[in-house]
Design a protein around this motif. Structure first.
Motif, mmCIF file in Angstrom:
data_model
loop_
_atom_site.group_PDB
_atom_site.id
_atom_site.type_symbol
_atom_site.label_atom_id
_atom_site.label_comp_id
_atom_site.label_asym_id
_atom_site.label_seq_id
_atom_site.Cartn_x
_atom_site.Cartn_y
_atom_site.Cartn_z
ATOM 1 N N ARG A 139 -27.064 25.491 -115.275
ATOM 2 C CA ARG A 139 -28.379 25.868 -114.401
ATOM 3 C C ARG A 139 -29.119 24.540 -114.474
ATOM 4 O O ARG A 139 -29.874 24.435 -113.298
ATOM 5 C CB ARG A 139 -29.319 26.908 -115.136
ATOM 6 N N TYR A 140 -29.268 23.894 -115.697
ATOM 7 C CA TYR A 140 -29.927 22.563 -115.558
ATOM 8 C C TYR A 140 -29.407 21.335 -114.634
ATOM 9 O O TYR A 140 -30.337 21.080 -114.145
ATOM 10 C CB TYR A 140 -29.758 22.024 -117.077
ATOM 11 N N ILE A 141 -28.111 21.399 -114.631
ATOM 12 C CA ILE A 141 -27.288 20.568 -113.723
ATOM 13 C C ILE A 141 -27.647 20.952 -112.401
ATOM 14 O O ILE A 141 -28.010 20.218 -111.423
ATOM 15 C CB ILE A 141 -25.812 20.373 -113.797
ATOM 16 N N TYR A 142 -27.582 22.095 -112.014
ATOM 17 C CA TYR A 142 -27.844 22.799 -110.888
ATOM 18 C C TYR A 142 -29.214 22.468 -110.255
ATOM 19 O O TYR A 142 -29.578 21.976 -109.146
ATOM 20 C CB TYR A 142 -27.645 24.202 -110.659
ATOM 21 N N LEU A 143 -30.362 22.684 -111.036
ATOM 22 C CA LEU A 143 -31.751 22.486 -110.951
ATOM 23 C C LEU A 143 -32.162 20.851 -110.682
ATOM 24 O O LEU A 143 -32.889 20.542 -109.936
ATOM 25 C CB LEU A 143 -32.743 23.056 -111.747
ATOM 26 N N LYS A 144 -31.524 20.260 -111.487
ATOM 27 C CA LYS A 144 -31.786 18.492 -111.268
ATOM 28 C C LYS A 144 -31.250 18.232 -109.870
ATOM 29 O O LYS A 144 -31.791 17.507 -109.130
ATOM 30 C CB LYS A 144 -30.704 17.732 -112.285
ATOM 31 N N THR A 145 -29.941 18.944 -109.528
ATOM 32 C CA THR A 145 -29.111 18.272 -108.316
ATOM 33 C C THR A 145 -30.088 18.933 -107.177
ATOM 34 O O THR A 145 -30.165 18.114 -106.174
ATOM 35 C CB THR A 145 -27.719 18.741 -108.086
ATOM 36 N N LEU A 146 -30.790 19.947 -107.401
ATOM 37 C CA LEU A 146 -31.509 20.672 -106.222
ATOM 38 C C LEU A 146 -32.860 19.839 -106.209
ATOM 39 O O LEU A 146 -33.179 19.396 -105.085
ATOM 40 C CB LEU A 146 -31.848 22.235 -106.524
ATOM 41 N N HIS A 147 -33.285 19.474 -107.224
ATOM 42 C CA HIS A 147 -34.565 18.610 -107.229
ATOM 43 C C HIS A 147 -34.416 17.377 -106.570
ATOM 44 O O HIS A 147 -35.032 16.975 -105.607
ATOM 45 C CB HIS A 147 -34.969 18.495 -108.593
ATOM 46 N N LEU A 148 -33.227 16.664 -106.765
ATOM 47 C CA LEU A 148 -33.139 15.508 -106.133
ATOM 48 C C LEU A 148 -32.818 15.520 -104.717
ATOM 49 O O LEU A 148 -32.974 14.874 -103.893
ATOM 50 C CB LEU A 148 -31.846 14.938 -106.810
ATOM 51 N N ALA A 149 -32.011 16.642 -104.324
ATOM 52 C CA ALA A 149 -31.672 16.984 -103.042
ATOM 53 C C ALA A 149 -32.924 17.167 -101.952
ATOM 54 O O ALA A 149 -33.081 16.925 -100.803
ATOM 55 C CB ALA A 149 -30.715 18.121 -103.039
#
Length: 165
Positions: A139-149
């Motif tokens: 979830r942490y990786i997904y949220l960081k990726t989503l934030h950057l995107a």
């Protein structure tokens, strides 16, 4: 209709009055014995109204079966007499029976049902917690990726450097 049949129907209506008194008092006792936060305690008036309607329909069914639907003036008086007989003679015995029924049958069933529902809730919350712990890195990786995107890209249209004056 013969006199003996009228006497039997009168006794039958008196007995139904006694049973009506016992059922209504039992309903009030059972619904009042639950905790004040429970659904049964909160809806005790509705339950009692439903019981009264059911008992009235049962009385008319009894009249229909015994007398082919013929209603006499003394029928409600016989039922009222049965309710008063219950109040004066049979109430202590029925109350004792109701307390025994509550303690030996209703309370254990309610305890088992409540314990089962609590156990299911605790197990499901434990499973949910385990799933959250296992998926936390993802979830942490997904949220960081989503934030950057989803970061805002510069909009050149409203930038003063690129607009005409």
């Amino acid at each position: 209709m013969t006199l003996s049949l009228q006497f039997v129907s009168l006794l039958l209506l008196m007995v139904s009055g006694i049973l009506i008194g016992a059922i209504i008092e039992g309903t009030r006792f059972l619904t009042g014995s639950f905790s004040k936060r429970s659904f049964i305690f909160k809806s005790r008036i509705g339950i009692e109204v439903i019981i009264w309607i059911s008992l009235g329909l049962g009385t008319f069914f009894l009249l229909y079966e015994v007398r082919d639907g013929v209603w006499r003036v003394y029928d409600p008086l016989a039922q009222l007499l049965g309710i008063l007989l219950y109040e004066k003679l049979f109430q202590p015995a029925f109350q004792l029976t109701g307390r025994i029924f509550l303690r030996l049958i209703v309370k254990p069933i309610w305890f088992i049902l409540h314990a089962f529902i609590t156990l299911i809730g605790k197990i499901s919350s434990l499973i949910f917690l385990l799933i959250l712990v296992i998926t936390k890195p993802f979830r942490y990786i997904y949220l960081k990726t989503l934030h950057l995107a989803l970061q805002k890209k510069p909009n050149f249209r409203y930038n003063k450097k690129y607009t005409k004056n």
